[in-house]
Design a protein around this motif. Sequence first.
Motif, short mmCIF file in Angstrom:
data_model
loop_
_atom_site.label_atom_id
_atom_site.label_comp_id
_atom_site.label_asym_id
_atom_site.label_seq_id
_atom_site.Cartn_x
_atom_site.Cartn_y
_atom_site.Cartn_z
N ARG A 9 0.82 -1.05 -0.08
CA ARG A 9 -0.15 -0.21 0.28
C ARG A 9 1.05 0.76 -0.13
O ARG A 9 2.09 2.09 0.72
N SER A 10 -0.25 1.88 -1.55
CA SER A 10 1.15 3.65 -0.98
C SER A 10 1.15 4.59 0.41
O SER A 10 1.84 5.52 0.65
N LYS A 11 0.46 4.33 1.62
CA LYS A 11 -0.50 5.49 2.25
C LYS A 11 -0.94 6.41 1.66
O LYS A 11 -0.63 7.30 2.17
N LYS A 12 -1.14 6.70 0.59
CA LYS A 12 -1.20 8.09 0.57
C LYS A 12 -3.15 7.75 -0.30
O LYS A 12 -3.45 7.05 -0.58
N ILE A 13 -4.27 8.78 -0.11
CA ILE A 13 -5.08 8.98 -0.22
C ILE A 13 -5.59 10.48 -0.60
O ILE A 13 -5.39 11.08 -0.56
N VAL A 14 -7.17 10.61 -1.46
CA VAL A 14 -7.57 11.53 -2.03
C VAL A 14 -9.03 11.38 -1.85
O VAL A 14 -9.38 10.51 -2.21
N PHE A 15 -9.94 12.18 -0.97
CA PHE A 15 -11.05 12.43 -0.98
C PHE A 15 -11.81 12.56 -2.08
O PHE A 15 -10.92 14.23 -2.61
N TYR A 97 -6.04 7.54 9.65
CA TYR A 97 -5.35 7.86 8.41
C TYR A 97 -4.45 8.69 8.87
O TYR A 97 -2.86 8.00 9.37
N ALA A 98 -4.24 10.05 9.98
CA ALA A 98 -3.02 10.61 10.63
C ALA A 98 -2.70 9.58 11.53
O ALA A 98 -1.38 9.49 11.34
N ILE A 99 -3.00 8.76 12.76
CA ILE A 99 -2.73 8.02 13.66
C ILE A 99 -1.87 7.23 12.80
O ILE A 99 -0.82 6.57 13.70
N VAL A 100 -2.77 6.96 11.98
CA VAL A 100 -0.97 5.51 11.15
C VAL A 100 -0.34 6.14 10.19
O VAL A 100 0.40 5.23 9.31
N GLY A 101 -0.64 7.61 9.72
CA GLY A 101 1.33 7.71 9.58
C GLY A 101 0.29 7.76 7.64
O GLY A 101 1.19 8.55 6.51
N TYR A 102 -0.75 8.26 7.38
CA TYR A 102 -0.66 8.29 6.25
C TYR A 102 -0.88 9.58 4.97
O TYR A 102 -1.26 10.32 6.36
N ASP A 103 -1.20 9.90 4.37
CA ASP A 103 -0.52 10.96 3.62
C ASP A 103 -2.43 11.21 3.12
O ASP A 103 -2.56 10.16 1.72
N ALA A 155 -11.24 22.00 13.58
CA ALA A 155 -11.13 21.82 14.74
C ALA A 155 -10.68 20.76 15.32
O ALA A 155 -10.85 20.46 16.69
N ARG A 156 -10.57 20.03 14.49
CA ARG A 156 -9.58 18.63 15.16
C ARG A 156 -7.83 18.81 14.93
O ARG A 156 -7.51 18.30 15.94
N GLY A 157 -7.86 19.65 14.75
CA GLY A 157 -6.25 19.95 14.69
C GLY A 157 -5.61 18.75 13.69
O GLY A 157 -4.45 18.92 14.32
N LEU A 158 -5.76 18.55 12.79
CA LEU A 158 -5.53 17.77 11.59
C LEU A 158 -4.73 18.43 10.98
O LEU A 158 -5.35 19.45 10.71
N ALA A 159 -3.22 18.09 10.05
CA ALA A 159 -3.05 18.43 9.11
C ALA A 159 -4.00 18.66 8.03
O ALA A 159 -4.99 18.19 7.74
N MET A 160 -4.57 20.22 7.31
CA MET A 160 -5.21 20.48 6.66
C MET A 160 -4.73 20.33 5.64
O MET A 160 -3.78 20.50 4.92
N PRO A 161 -5.72 19.23 4.60
CA PRO A 161 -5.33 18.88 3.24
C PRO A 161 -5.61 19.79 2.27
O PRO A 161 -6.73 21.06 2.40
N THR A 162 -4.69 20.05 1.52
CA THR A 162 -4.42 20.35 0.19
C THR A 162 -6.15 20.20 -0.73
O THR A 162 -6.60 19.00 -0.50
N VAL A 163 -7.22 21.20 -0.96
CA VAL A 163 -8.44 20.81 -1.53
C VAL A 163 -8.20 21.29 -3.43
O VAL A 163 -7.61 22.31 -3.13
N TYR A 164 -8.49 19.97 -4.47
CA TYR A 164 -8.05 20.89 -5.20
C TYR A 164 -10.02 20.61 -5.71
O TYR A 164 -10.50 19.67 -6.22
N GLY A 165 -10.16 22.08 -6.73
CA GLY A 165 -11.71 22.40 -7.22
C GLY A 165 -11.30 21.73 -8.35
O GLY A 165 -10.25 22.40 -9.06
#
Length: 191
Positions: A9-15, A97-103, A155-165
């Motif tokens: 697995r790459s440990k990389k995800i896009v929503f 995903y952040a807990i297990v170091g995924y990007d 609000a969760r203090g997570l790294a802000m993902p880049t949002v692409y439109g």
Amino acid sequence: MPQRNQDDRSKKIVFVSNCLLNANNKVLEFARYPGMFTQVVQTLDKYGIGLIQMPCPEVLHMGNQRWWHSRNLYDNAGFRRLCRTLAEQMADYMENYAIVGYDVVAVLVCDGSPTCGVSVHSHYENGGGHPAEPERSLREGPGVYTQELLSAVEARGLAMPTVYGLKMDDRDKTNQQILDEFDAFIRERLS
């Protein structure tokens, strides 16, 4: 010999916005492909990136036979609550995903959408009252769902993902131009 509990697995995800993987959820007259924007999936696969399909708040709120709407029509307490609930579920995934170091490489949305736009969203000047031919314009700023998702992540203090439109509402761009811009964005994010 590979380490135990290791795999490829790459440990990389896009929503990904729902309608990019299911055009049947787009409001009538806005689908640019018959089923899914297959090339988006192919681009992610080319770079070894997994995807999460985000839910469509518009379909859940108004169904598939809904009329065109805009951010100013959707921007109300009930619809925001639905978007917040759905956004919290996606933030749960991001936190796990952040807990297990995924990007989380990016959140891929449809610019111009009243709910999933990021830099622009639709606005109708003549909203309310008797239905009329809509006078649609694009305004700067995120759609309702994107705004709620970014608030939940912050609000969760997570790294802000880049949002692409993806510029799906730009009728002057071809699907290939949209894909070429997306591919360049992904290449840059991974470099």
